[in-house]
Design an enzyme around this catalytic site. Structure first.
Site, short mmCIF file in Angstrom:
data_model
loop_
_atom_site.label_atom_id
_atom_site.label_comp_id
_atom_site.label_asym_id
_atom_site.label_seq_id
_atom_site.Cartn_x
_atom_site.Cartn_y
_atom_site.Cartn_z
N SER A 143 40.63 43.38 52.31
CA SER A 143 42.07 44.01 52.14
C SER A 143 42.82 43.42 53.09
O SER A 143 43.13 42.57 53.72
CB SER A 143 41.83 45.65 51.67
OG SER A 143 43.17 45.81 50.65
N ASP A 297 40.42 43.40 40.46
CA ASP A 297 41.52 43.66 41.49
C ASP A 297 42.75 42.81 41.82
O ASP A 297 42.70 41.69 41.34
CB ASP A 297 40.15 43.28 42.81
CG ASP A 297 40.48 43.50 43.96
OD1 ASP A 297 42.05 44.01 44.12
OD2 ASP A 297 40.50 42.92 45.73
N HIS A 327 38.29 46.40 43.61
CA HIS A 327 38.42 45.89 45.05
C HIS A 327 37.70 47.13 45.64
O HIS A 327 37.88 48.28 45.44
CB HIS A 327 39.70 46.29 45.53
CG HIS A 327 40.71 46.37 46.53
ND1 HIS A 327 41.24 44.85 47.13
CD2 HIS A 327 41.21 46.87 47.56
CE1 HIS A 327 41.91 45.33 48.22
NE2 HIS A 327 41.35 46.47 47.83
#
Length: 357
Positions: A143, A297, A327
């Site tokens: 991320s 996501d 995610h």
């Protein structure tokens, strides 16, 4: 977090950090790995050293945690677990970095922290100290950490003081650009679990400033000034996404925003924050890449576009797209968030590291 922020009791991100606090564990060694809380170049890190004597020089990973540049810690259960597994199963040295967080420390501070650690670790004397093979070092992150890993890999190309070259970059559902926050993945996954569009916009804006005017402009996708319009060529999803991901969406081109706002907070136009803005010539020099994206996501399209551009630039890329994942899914491999998809993604990740690092 929303409630305490609205009541004026605590900043939203400080409220969110309670998740970090309750999920953080002490730096404790076990029978396989020695774990130490220390500092590299005055930046806190967790160092994971395999206990068994190496038959040869070890591999190494410098890891950057996720959390939108505002949350997270190397000591969170998921990161501690992953670092131990990588260290033990790959007989690798893992340096997990606790960079300073926004909004107290906005861009470029988090980037500067992780870059400082990486540059320190890549010194021949340090690699020798930990018996690391200088040809088998990678940077990795998930991320926001994937964003930092991509930015570090790019910056190292320009740094003549660094002689050691990265073997690979590992980018797990990374955030890679802050220009277009109305990609098909942002539309398709507007309110999906873990990372909604509104939360991602909040993370992006807080990375640069707590001024709500930037967050409002980003939420409406009107934050890039006309004079920076040429940068959209690097994030033009109408050209960079496969047909299936564009289905049902029409590319209308950018709607420009305030020049004054961009001058006050220019970070979102900086490739160190938006690695997708790097030129093709820069991308062509990057190392072997592993890139994970998840269908459900908001950041899906960032990773897909980066994989497309890297391959076009001649970089060897393994792009694993998980159609059934959201995610953060790779981190869901331990109680109470244990998911089969997390185990599958983690096993694929470990197999690739075993074969390629």
């Amino acid at each position: 977090a929303t409630a305490v922020d609205w009541l004026g009791l605590m900043h939203y991100m400080k409220g969110m950090r309670l998740l970090t606090v309750i999920n953080t564990v002490a730096a404790t060694s076990d029978e396989n790995v020695t774990v130490t809380a220390t500092e590299f170049n005055n930046v806190p890190v967790r160092l994971y050293l395999p206990r068994r004597a190496p038959d040869e020089l070890r591999r190494a990973m410098v890891y950057f945690h996720g959390g939108g540049w505002c949350l997270g810690d190397a000591g969170m259960k998921c990161y501690d677990h992953l670092s131990r597994r990588v260290s033990n199963e790959l007989n690798a040295v893992v340096v997990s970095v606790n960079y300073r967080l926004a909004p107290e420390h906005p861009f470029p501070v988090p980037f500067e922290d992780v870059y400082s650690v990486t540059k320190f670790f890549l010194q021949s004397s340090v690699l020798s100290q930990y018996r690391v093979d200088p040809t088998r070092v990678c940077v990795a992150g998930d991320s926001a950490g994937g964003n930092l890993a991509a930015a570090v890999a790019q910056q190292l190309l320009e740094d003549t003081e660094v002689k050691t070259k990265l073997k690979a970059q590992i980018l797990l559902y990374p955030a890679l650009q802050a220009l277009d926050l109305d990609l098909p993945s942002y539309r398709d996954n507007y309110n999906k679990p873990i990372l909604s569009k509104s939360l991602m916009v909040r993370f992006w804006s807080e990375y640069f400033t707590s001024d709500p005017s930037l967050r409002e402009a980003m939420a409406s996708n009107r934050h890039v000034p006309a004079e920076s319009g040429h940068l959209f060529q690097f994030v033009n999803w109408s050209q960079l996404l496969p047909a299936g991901m564009k289905a049902g969406h029409v590319y209308a081109g950018p709607t420009y925003g305030s020049t004054a706002l961009a001058r006050r907070y220019p970070g979102f136009l900086d490739p160190r924050a938006s690695p997708l803005l790097a030129s093709d010539a820069q991308l062509s020099q990057l190392p072997l890449t592993y890139l994970l994206t998840c269908e459900h996501d908001v950041l899906r399209d960032d990773g897909v576009m980066y994989a497309r551009r890297l391959r076009a630039a001649g970089v060897r890329v393994t792009h694993h797209h998980a159609q059934d994942a959201f995610h953060g899914a790779l981190m869901m491999i331990f109680w109470p968030f244990e998911l089969a998809v997390g185990h599958r993604l983690f096993n694929n990740y470990m197999e690739w590291l075993q074969e390629n690092l």
